[in-house]
Design a protein around this motif. Structure first.
Motif, PDB file in Angstrom:
ATOM      1  N   VAL A 155       0.814  -1.230   0.291  1.00  0.00           N
ATOM      2  CA  VAL A 155      -0.032  -0.022   0.080  1.00  0.00           C
ATOM      3  C   VAL A 155       0.951   1.189  -0.064  1.00  0.00           C
ATOM      4  CG1 VAL A 155      -1.631   1.397   1.493  1.00  0.00           C
ATOM      5  CG2 VAL A 155      -2.108  -1.013   0.934  1.00  0.00           C
ATOM      6  N   VAL A 156       1.872   1.238   0.978  1.00  0.00           N
ATOM      7  CA  VAL A 156       2.951   2.423   0.939  1.00  0.00           C
ATOM      8  C   VAL A 156       3.662   2.416  -0.675  1.00  0.00           C
ATOM      9  CG1 VAL A 156       4.859   3.509   1.986  1.00  0.00           C
ATOM     10  CG2 VAL A 156       3.158   2.207   3.191  1.00  0.00           C
ATOM     11  N   SER A 157       4.289   1.275  -0.968  1.00  0.00           N
ATOM     12  CA  SER A 157       5.057   1.369  -2.074  1.00  0.00           C
ATOM     13  C   SER A 157       4.470   1.819  -3.144  1.00  0.00           C
ATOM     14  CB  SER A 157       5.572  -0.416  -2.073  1.00  0.00           C
ATOM     15  OG  SER A 157       6.207  -0.754  -0.934  1.00  0.00           O
ATOM     16  N   ARG A 158       3.262   1.403  -3.417  1.00  0.00           N
ATOM     17  CA  ARG A 158       2.329   1.887  -4.697  1.00  0.00           C
ATOM     18  C   ARG A 158       2.349   3.422  -4.664  1.00  0.00           C
ATOM     19  NH1 ARG A 158      -1.322  -2.442  -3.882  1.00  0.00           N
ATOM     20  NH2 ARG A 158      -2.798  -0.891  -2.811  1.00  0.00           N
ATOM     21  N   ARG A 159       2.203   3.921  -3.452  1.00  0.00           N
ATOM     22  CA  ARG A 159       2.018   5.438  -3.452  1.00  0.00           C
ATOM     23  C   ARG A 159       3.285   5.929  -3.804  1.00  0.00           C
ATOM     24  NH1 ARG A 159      -2.256   8.021  -0.541  1.00  0.00           N
ATOM     25  NH2 ARG A 159      -4.180   6.935  -0.433  1.00  0.00           N
ATOM     26  N   ALA A 160       4.212   5.467  -3.091  1.00  0.00           N
ATOM     27  CA  ALA A 160       5.628   5.879  -3.467  1.00  0.00           C
ATOM     28  C   ALA A 160       6.607   5.592  -4.762  1.00  0.00           C
ATOM     29  CB  ALA A 160       6.663   5.604  -2.214  1.00  0.00           C
ATOM     30  N   HIS A 161       5.502   4.871  -5.317  1.00  0.00           N
ATOM     31  CA  HIS A 161       6.102   4.345  -6.917  1.00  0.00           C
ATOM     32  C   HIS A 161       7.576   3.472  -6.420  1.00  0.00           C
ATOM     33  CE1 HIS A 161       3.823   6.625  -9.737  1.00  0.00           C
ATOM     34  NE2 HIS A 161       3.596   7.430  -8.599  1.00  0.00           N
ATOM     35  N   ILE A 162       7.317   2.654  -5.613  1.00  0.00           N
ATOM     36  CA  ILE A 162       8.386   1.657  -5.551  1.00  0.00           C
ATOM     37  C   ILE A 162       7.606   0.237  -5.791  1.00  0.00           C
ATOM     38  CG2 ILE A 162       9.730   0.389  -3.414  1.00  0.00           C
ATOM     39  CD1 ILE A 162       9.798   3.121  -1.939  1.00  0.00           C
ATOM     40  N   GLY A 163       8.573  -0.572  -6.627  1.00  0.00           N
ATOM     41  CA  GLY A 163       8.375  -1.854  -7.055  1.00  0.00           C
ATOM     42  C   GLY A 163       9.067  -3.045  -6.150  1.00  0.00           C
ATOM     43  N   TRP A 164       8.412  -4.070  -6.330  1.00  0.00           N
ATOM     44  CA  TRP A 164       9.080  -5.319  -5.601  1.00  0.00           C
ATOM     45  C   TRP A 164       8.804  -6.574  -6.340  1.00  0.00           C
ATOM     46  CZ3 TRP A 164      11.750  -4.363  -1.193  1.00  0.00           C
ATOM     47  CH2 TRP A 164      11.380  -3.223  -0.405  1.00  0.00           C
ATOM     48  N   SER A 165       9.887  -7.165  -6.969  1.00  0.00           N
ATOM     49  CA  SER A 165       9.566  -8.257  -7.820  1.00  0.00           C
ATOM     50  C   SER A 165       9.428  -9.537  -7.004  1.00  0.00           C
ATOM     51  CB  SER A 165      10.688  -8.619  -8.684  1.00  0.00           C
ATOM     52  OG  SER A 165      11.752  -9.117  -7.912  1.00  0.00           O
ATOM     53  N   THR A 166       9.659  -9.861  -5.617  1.00  0.00           N
ATOM     54  CA  THR A 166       9.499 -10.899  -4.962  1.00  0.00           C
ATOM     55  C   THR A 166       9.487 -10.755  -3.447  1.00  0.00           C
ATOM     56  OG1 THR A 166      10.392 -13.010  -4.586  1.00  0.00           O
ATOM     57  CG2 THR A 166      11.931 -11.248  -4.881  1.00  0.00           C
ATOM     58  N   GLY A 167       8.982 -11.656  -2.493  1.00  0.00           N
ATOM     59  CA  GLY A 167       9.025 -11.727  -1.242  1.00  0.00           C
ATOM     60  C   GLY A 167      10.328 -12.554  -0.659  1.00  0.00           C
ATOM     61  N   GLY A 168      11.172 -12.994  -1.695  1.00  0.00           N
ATOM     62  CA  GLY A 168      12.239 -13.781  -1.276  1.00  0.00           C
ATOM     63  C   GLY A 168      13.575 -13.054  -1.929  1.00  0.00           C
ATOM     64  N   HIS A 169      14.545 -13.993  -2.330  1.00  0.00           N
ATOM     65  CA  HIS A 169      15.956 -13.340  -2.961  1.00  0.00           C
ATOM     66  C   HIS A 169      15.890 -13.544  -4.014  1.00  0.00           C
ATOM     67  CE1 HIS A 169      17.536 -15.429   1.397  1.00  0.00           C
ATOM     68  NE2 HIS A 169      16.641 -14.604   1.618  1.00  0.00           N
ATOM     69  N   THR A 170      17.072 -12.515  -4.484  1.00  0.00           N
ATOM     70  CA  THR A 170      17.023 -12.035  -5.813  1.00  0.00           C
ATOM     71  C   THR A 170      18.426 -12.736  -6.469  1.00  0.00           C
ATOM     72  OG1 THR A 170      17.754 -10.191  -6.010  1.00  0.00           O
ATOM     73  CG2 THR A 170      15.379 -10.422  -6.047  1.00  0.00           C
ATOM     74  N   GLY A 171      18.799 -12.951  -7.513  1.00  0.00           N
ATOM     75  CA  GLY A 171      20.158 -13.277  -8.146  1.00  0.00           C
ATOM     76  C   GLY A 171      20.981 -11.972  -8.347  1.00  0.00           C
ATOM     77  N   THR A 172      20.471 -10.754  -8.208  1.00  0.00           N
ATOM     78  CA  THR A 172      21.164  -9.748  -8.600  1.00  0.00           C
ATOM     79  C   THR A 172      22.641  -9.654  -8.134  1.00  0.00           C
ATOM     80  OG1 THR A 172      20.981  -7.527  -9.218  1.00  0.00           O
ATOM     81  CG2 THR A 172      20.395  -7.984  -7.014  1.00  0.00           C
ATOM     82  N   ASP A 173      23.610  -8.878  -8.629  1.00  0.00           N
ATOM     83  CA  ASP A 173      24.892  -8.734  -7.764  1.00  0.00           C
ATOM     84  C   ASP A 173      24.531  -7.725  -6.669  1.00  0.00           C
ATOM     85  OD1 ASP A 173      26.031 -10.137  -9.869  1.00  0.00           O
ATOM     86  OD2 ASP A 173      27.229  -8.515 -10.931  1.00  0.00           O
ATOM     87  N   VAL A 174      25.373  -7.962  -5.502  1.00  0.00           N
ATOM     88  CA  VAL A 174      25.453  -7.024  -4.616  1.00  0.00           C
ATOM     89  C   VAL A 174      26.828  -6.229  -4.398  1.00  0.00           C
ATOM     90  CG1 VAL A 174      23.703  -8.406  -3.490  1.00  0.00           C
ATOM     91  CG2 VAL A 174      26.315  -8.846  -3.010  1.00  0.00           C
ATOM     92  N   GLY A 175      26.669  -5.099  -3.840  1.00  0.00           N
ATOM     93  CA  GLY A 175      28.012  -4.465  -3.426  1.00  0.00           C
ATOM     94  C   GLY A 175      29.128  -4.993  -2.550  1.00  0.00           C
TER      95      GLY A 175
END
Length: 341
Positions: free
Chosen positions: A263-283
């Motif tokens: 509800v908060v994220s939609r208003r702030a235009h923040i997206g999420w692709s999952t409730g789990g972990h992703t395979g993207t590189d980390v810093g």
């Protein structure tokens, strides 16, 4: 698994008869208490806390005891300030729990004075990950900021101790956070500023209200929760109904937490692709002595080997011992849109 880790953390080295760790600060007290204790979450009646005290550990559980620590406080020392996880920074009561930055500063003060041959300190901003699982942008942001404060404290220590190396990274990204979602390439961070509670704490309260049937849950969401705690003063009926709808059959409050977060994220235009972990590189960041050894893109196993080389340690023997210890691990069962923590 946590019950076993509690024993290993406070065990003595079989060869040297010295503690495995000199200092530990954080949460998780329930895993150190016997099953017969009201606050225990152990699966057995082992009293790890009492065993630690008998083996010479100084033990503390209150903010008052933490504040009394000094650079000369006796080691080994363990301070656990929450039965389970430490509170999200957005929810933390400073009178009850120290912050990650405060615990890190105290650890550096103590180890810096009492470890003439150097020390290894691991600091984890663990609740950043959990907020990602909940898709809770405000809790996520506040814990990231607290981690920044902590990194700054460590950097200051390195500046005054130039033979020290600090490495900062994570084991994965969580949630698939996106700033700016279709159809507009913008996001509104200002909407996160007035939020004063995590989705976790709000959903715990909603479930309590629902169970007690002492008040109208929809009314509380519309008149109190959304405007006072989330800064939403123009909530729609659909947003209220969306939250109410997920309160049934909500084990661990997972559906509620993600719904409130979204509800908060939609208003702030923040997206999420999952409730789990992703395979993207980390810093990967390094500062101080031989920091150049940690430049470039690395596989996670490369980083581990690089740290072993820097510390001149070989964990192969202890790894073999740990591999032979049976542990209970819940089987992974695939189901669409699974709730994985």
């Amino acid at each position: 698994m946590e019950d076993l880790i509690a024993i290993q953390l406070l065990a003595q080295n079989a060869t040297t008869q010295t503690p495995t760790v000199d200092l530990m600060l954080g949460g998780g007290l329930c895993h150190f208490l016997p099953q017969s204790h009201a606050q225990s979450c152990r699966g057995d009646n082992t009293d790890v806390w009492l065993a630690a005290q008998r083996s010479g550990f100084a033990t503390l559980t209150s903010r008052r005891e933490f504040d009394a620590l000094s650079a000369s406080s006796r080691l080994p020392l363990v301070g656990l300030f929450a039965p389970s996880h430490m509170a999200y920074e957005i929810d933390r009561n400073p009178s009850d729990q120290p912050s990650l930055a405060e615990m890190t500063q105290r650890a550096l003060d103590i180890l810096g004075k009492q470890s003439p041959d150097g020390f290894f300190l691991m600091v984890e901003g663990a609740r950043i990950d959990m907020a990602g699982h909940d898709n809770d942008p405000a809790a996520h942001l506040r814990d990231i900021i607290e981690y920044w404060r902590t990194v700054n404290i460590v950097r200051q220590f390195v500046v005054t101790h130039p033979d020290t190396l600090v490495v900062s990274t994570s084991d994965h990204e969580t949630g698939g956070l996106t700033l700016g979602i279709d159809p507009e390439y913008l996001w509104r961070p200002e909407l996160l500023k007035p939020i004063t509670k995590s989705a976790e704490s709000l959903c715990a309260h909603l479930h309590k209200l629902r169970k007690s049937q002492s008040s109208d849950v929809s009314e509380f969401i519309f008149n109190t929760m959304l405007p006072e705690y989330l800064g939403i003063h123009n909530a729609t009926d659909n947003e209220v109904e969306e939250i109410v709808r997920v309160l049934d059959n909500d084990k661990g409050h997972k559906r509620c937490k993600r719904t409130v977060g979204n509800v908060v994220s939609r208003r702030a235009h923040i997206g999420w692709s999952t409730g789990g972990h992703t395979g993207t590189d980390v810093g990967l960041y390094a500062f101080g002595h031989r920091a150049d050894d940690f430049r470039g893109c690395m596989e996670n196993t490369q980083l581990g080997r690089r740290l072993m080389q820097y510390l001149d340690v070989n964990p192969n023997e202890i790894t073999k011992q740990l591999a032979d210890i049976p542990t209970k691990q819940h089987a992974f069962v695939y189901r669409p849109h699974h709730d994985h923590d």
